[in-house]
Design an enzyme around this catalytic site. Structure first.
Site, PDB file in Angstrom:
ATOM      1  N   ARG A 124      34.031  46.618  25.150  1.00 63.55           N
ATOM      2  CA  ARG A 124      33.412  45.316  24.829  1.00 63.55           C
ATOM      3  C   ARG A 124      33.733  44.826  23.418  1.00 63.55           C
ATOM      4  O   ARG A 124      32.992  44.034  22.845  1.00 63.55           O
ATOM      5  CB  ARG A 124      31.898  45.356  25.072  1.00 63.55           C
ATOM      6  CG  ARG A 124      31.537  45.602  26.541  1.00 63.55           C
ATOM      7  CD  ARG A 124      30.042  45.535  26.788  1.00 63.55           C
ATOM      8  NE  ARG A 124      29.743  45.652  28.207  1.00 63.55           N
ATOM      9  CZ  ARG A 124      29.600  46.805  28.851  1.00 63.55           C
ATOM     10  NH1 ARG A 124      29.728  47.946  28.186  1.00 63.55           N
ATOM     11  NH2 ARG A 124      29.331  46.827  30.130  1.00 63.55           N
ATOM     12  N   LYS A 146      43.565  33.571  19.506  1.00 65.69           N
ATOM     13  CA  LYS A 146      43.721  33.209  20.909  1.00 65.69           C
ATOM     14  C   LYS A 146      44.539  34.295  21.578  1.00 65.69           C
ATOM     15  O   LYS A 146      45.719  34.459  21.291  1.00 65.69           O
ATOM     16  CB  LYS A 146      44.442  31.862  20.998  1.00 65.69           C
ATOM     17  CG  LYS A 146      44.039  30.988  22.167  1.00 65.69           C
ATOM     18  CD  LYS A 146      44.763  29.656  22.051  1.00 65.69           C
ATOM     19  CE  LYS A 146      44.374  28.732  23.180  1.00 65.69           C
ATOM     20  NZ  LYS A 146      45.172  27.485  23.118  1.00 65.69           N
ATOM     21  N   GLU A 188      58.050  26.278  17.175  1.00 63.25           N
ATOM     22  CA  GLU A 188      56.646  26.166  16.787  1.00 63.25           C
ATOM     23  C   GLU A 188      56.492  25.583  15.382  1.00 63.25           C
ATOM     24  O   GLU A 188      55.486  24.941  15.073  1.00 63.25           O
ATOM     25  CB  GLU A 188      55.955  27.533  16.882  1.00 63.25           C
ATOM     26  CG  GLU A 188      55.764  28.047  18.304  1.00 63.25           C
ATOM     27  CD  GLU A 188      54.620  27.354  19.050  1.00 63.25           C
ATOM     28  OE1 GLU A 188      53.912  26.531  18.440  1.00 63.25           O
ATOM     29  OE2 GLU A 188      54.448  27.640  20.250  1.00 63.25           O
ATOM     30  N   LYS A 228      48.069  25.590  11.343  1.00 60.36           N
ATOM     31  CA  LYS A 228      47.266  26.275  12.358  1.00 60.36           C
ATOM     32  C   LYS A 228      45.904  26.674  11.806  1.00 60.36           C
ATOM     33  O   LYS A 228      44.881  26.528  12.484  1.00 60.36           O
ATOM     34  CB  LYS A 228      48.002  27.503  12.895  1.00 60.36           C
ATOM     35  CG  LYS A 228      47.244  28.162  14.039  1.00 60.36           C
ATOM     36  CD  LYS A 228      48.128  28.930  14.976  1.00 60.36           C
ATOM     37  CE  LYS A 228      47.349  29.300  16.240  1.00 60.36           C
ATOM     38  NZ  LYS A 228      48.170  30.107  17.168  1.00 60.36           N
ATOM     39  N   GLU A 238      38.689  25.824  20.781  1.00 59.18           N
ATOM     40  CA  GLU A 238      39.384  24.763  21.491  1.00 59.18           C
ATOM     41  C   GLU A 238      38.459  23.862  22.293  1.00 59.18           C
ATOM     42  O   GLU A 238      38.718  23.542  23.454  1.00 59.18           O
ATOM     43  CB  GLU A 238      40.467  25.359  22.418  1.00 59.18           C
ATOM     44  CG  GLU A 238      41.578  24.378  22.754  1.00 59.18           C
ATOM     45  CD  GLU A 238      42.730  25.022  23.506  1.00 59.18           C
ATOM     46  OE1 GLU A 238      42.940  24.638  24.664  1.00 59.18           O
ATOM     47  OE2 GLU A 238      43.404  25.887  22.931  1.00 59.18           O
ATOM     48  N   ARG A 242      41.476  21.697  18.337  1.00 55.27           N
ATOM     49  CA  ARG A 242      42.445  22.788  18.471  1.00 55.27           C
ATOM     50  C   ARG A 242      43.436  22.545  19.599  1.00 55.27           C
ATOM     51  O   ARG A 242      44.552  23.078  19.602  1.00 55.27           O
ATOM     52  CB  ARG A 242      41.723  24.122  18.678  1.00 55.27           C
ATOM     53  CG  ARG A 242      42.691  25.298  18.768  1.00 55.27           C
ATOM     54  CD  ARG A 242      42.037  26.640  18.644  1.00 55.27           C
ATOM     55  NE  ARG A 242      43.025  27.710  18.747  1.00 55.27           N
ATOM     56  CZ  ARG A 242      42.822  28.955  18.390  1.00 55.27           C
ATOM     57  NH1 ARG A 242      41.660  29.317  17.892  1.00 55.27           N
ATOM     58  NH2 ARG A 242      43.778  29.860  18.509  1.00 55.27           N
ATOM     59  N   ASN A 246      48.498  22.659  21.444  1.00 58.52           N
ATOM     60  CA  ASN A 246      49.163  22.805  22.734  1.00 58.52           C
ATOM     61  C   ASN A 246      50.266  21.770  22.934  1.00 58.52           C
ATOM     62  O   ASN A 246      50.816  21.651  24.039  1.00 58.52           O
ATOM     63  CB  ASN A 246      48.146  22.680  23.876  1.00 58.52           C
ATOM     64  CG  ASN A 246      47.157  23.820  23.896  1.00 58.52           C
ATOM     65  OD1 ASN A 246      47.520  24.972  23.676  1.00 58.52           O
ATOM     66  ND2 ASN A 246      45.896  23.511  24.134  1.00 58.52           N
ATOM     67  N   HIS A 249      53.219  22.311  25.274  1.00 56.76           N
ATOM     68  CA  HIS A 249      52.950  23.511  26.062  1.00 56.76           C
ATOM     69  C   HIS A 249      52.643  23.232  27.529  1.00 56.76           C
ATOM     70  O   HIS A 249      52.812  24.115  28.367  1.00 56.76           O
ATOM     71  CB  HIS A 249      51.802  24.306  25.438  1.00 56.76           C
ATOM     72  CG  HIS A 249      52.184  25.034  24.190  1.00 56.76           C
ATOM     73  ND1 HIS A 249      52.701  24.386  23.091  1.00 56.76           N
ATOM     74  CD2 HIS A 249      52.149  26.353  23.857  1.00 56.76           C
ATOM     75  CE1 HIS A 249      52.951  25.279  22.136  1.00 56.76           C
ATOM     76  NE2 HIS A 249      52.629  26.475  22.577  1.00 56.76           N
ATOM     77  N   HIS A 253      54.995  25.511  29.305  1.00 54.87           N
ATOM     78  CA  HIS A 253      54.522  26.701  30.004  1.00 54.87           C
ATOM     79  C   HIS A 253      54.989  26.705  31.455  1.00 54.87           C
ATOM     80  O   HIS A 253      55.331  27.763  32.010  1.00 54.87           O
ATOM     81  CB  HIS A 253      52.990  26.764  29.964  1.00 54.87           C
ATOM     82  CG  HIS A 253      52.456  27.398  28.723  1.00 54.87           C
ATOM     83  ND1 HIS A 253      51.109  27.378  28.400  1.00 54.87           N
ATOM     84  CD2 HIS A 253      53.052  28.085  27.719  1.00 54.87           C
ATOM     85  CE1 HIS A 253      50.924  28.024  27.259  1.00 54.87           C
ATOM     86  NE2 HIS A 253      52.090  28.456  26.834  1.00 54.87           N
ATOM     87  N   HIS A 265      59.577  31.765  24.859  1.00 53.07           N
ATOM     88  CA  HIS A 265      58.465  30.821  24.751  1.00 53.07           C
ATOM     89  C   HIS A 265      58.842  29.611  23.895  1.00 53.07           C
ATOM     90  O   HIS A 265      58.585  28.470  24.275  1.00 53.07           O
ATOM     91  CB  HIS A 265      57.247  31.519  24.156  1.00 53.07           C
ATOM     92  CG  HIS A 265      56.089  30.605  23.920  1.00 53.07           C
ATOM     93  ND1 HIS A 265      55.371  30.030  24.947  1.00 53.07           N
ATOM     94  CD2 HIS A 265      55.532  30.147  22.766  1.00 53.07           C
ATOM     95  CE1 HIS A 265      54.418  29.264  24.437  1.00 53.07           C
ATOM     96  NE2 HIS A 265      54.498  29.315  23.124  1.00 53.07           N
TER      97      HIS A 265
END
Length: 359
Positions: A124, A146, A188, A228, A238, A242, A246, A249, A253, A265
């Site tokens: 956890r 993230k 990026e 960032k 997000e 935030r 993306n 993306h 993606h 990526h």
């Protein structure tokens, strides 16, 4: 060395960016982790094979932290699935790592995602630190907390928001980094310039194609990380701003997954940014000419820009399961002008048609 602070109240941490010795990397990781009961170092198996920096770093960590053991993680996207996460958790449990332990991830974006997600769910939640080894991981994956893995339906659909204790970006790892990986990471950096730093974009345009010097590259990395950090500090989970991170993306993606992850990526994000800019211009959101201007920059950075040929039925279908989907709409990030970004929800059916029409 550039040190940047991610300000998140009691979860704040530093990002160190420089070419460092293994001892300097280990010093910063040990200082951030404190006194763990044991340390498991998760290392990208490819990085362990090709980089002469890994063994000295493991030795330096072992000299500063208790019960340091290493575990090799599959290379690249093959580390980002639930089966790989289960293998790592089984290894941790089998070696007696308890709630007082810490993890250290050494590798590219897939390894930092894997390490962060395992840290978030093992017992956890345990502490972790990151030593990213690629340009892409330095500017994106390692910062912001993230974490996530892929499932057959799509990329990063299972994950958690979970912050590291420290990020130490040792640029010395670039010595064994292929040129293709450097180019992918620059996607990026370009993204950061487009969405929030027009000066960074202009600097990239002035120097791209000439080969960025080590000093210029380090400065570009720091600028992208600042973008960032600024966004994450305002919206850690997000719920709003935030989401601008993306940019590129949504389509990217989908193209990346449809390629079977043969595309890196950053290469997929390059294609996704072109698609988003073209769609933005078609909708009257993006300043005319910005798409062509960005395509020229991306091409000079050796990144792909041939979006139209990649918009297969599979790619368009994958957009429907993008994690940014909101009910029957997909949330797109558009760039009206360099340094600014807006969020727009587009109905699914309209999105597919408009993307095809814009290319």
């Amino acid at each position: 060395m550039t040190t940047l602070r991610v300000p998140l109240a009691d979860r704040s941490y530093d990002v160190h960016i420089a070419s460092l010795t293994p001892e300097e990397v280990a010093d910063r990781i040990a200082a951030a982790l404190g006194k763990p009961s044991g340390v498991a170092v998760l290392v990208d198996e490819h990085v362990a094979q090709v980089s002469p920096r890994v063994s000295p770093l493991l030795a330096a960590l072992g000299a500063r932290l208790p019960r340091v053991q290493s575990f090799l993680v599959s290379r690249g996207e093959s580390a980002k699935n639930l089966a790989a996460v289960e293998r790592t958790c089984e290894w941790l449990a089998g070696h007696g790592y308890d709630r007082g332990c810490s993890l250290v991830g050494i590798g590219g974006g897939a390894t930092t995602d894997h390490t962060g997600f395992v840290a978030a769910i093992y017992l956890r939640g345990v502490a972790f630190a990151l030593c990213p080894t690629t340009l892409l991981a330095d500017v994106d994956a390692s910062v912001g907390g993230k974490t996530g893995v892929d499932i057959p339906a799509g990329k990063n659909l299972v994950g958690a928001f979970y912050q590291p204790r420290v990020v130490v970006a040792d640029l010395g790892f670039f010595d064994t980094l292929p040129g293709r990986e450097i180019a992918a990471g620059m996607a990026e950096v370009v993204k950061a310039g487009l969405i929030a730093d027009a000066d960074l974009l202009a600097k990239l345009e002035a120097e791209a194609g000439q080969g960025l010097s080590p000093v210029s590259l380090a400065a570009a990395i720091a600028s992208a990380v600042r973008v960032k950090i600024d966004v994450v500090s305002q919206d850690e989970r997000e719920s709003g701003r935030r989401a601008i991170l993306n940019f590129g993306h949504t389509v990217g993606h989908a193209i990346e997954a449809a390629s079977g992850y043969e595309l890196l990526h950053g290469e997929a994000v390059s294609l996704g940014m072109v698609a988003a800019l073209a769609l933005g211009e078609a909708r009257g959101v993006t300043k005319p000419g910005l798409c062509a201007r960005t395509q020229a920059l991306l091409a000079r950075l050796s990144l792909p820009i041939d979006v139209r040929s990649r918009l297969t039925a599979e790619v368009l279908d994958r957009i429907e399961v993008d994690k940014k989907r909101r009910s029957d709409a997909v949330r797109f990030v558009f760039v009206p002008r360099p340094g600014a970004a807006v969020l727009v929800d587009i109905p699914l059916d309209d999105a597919k048609k408009q993307i095809l029409a814009a290319m």
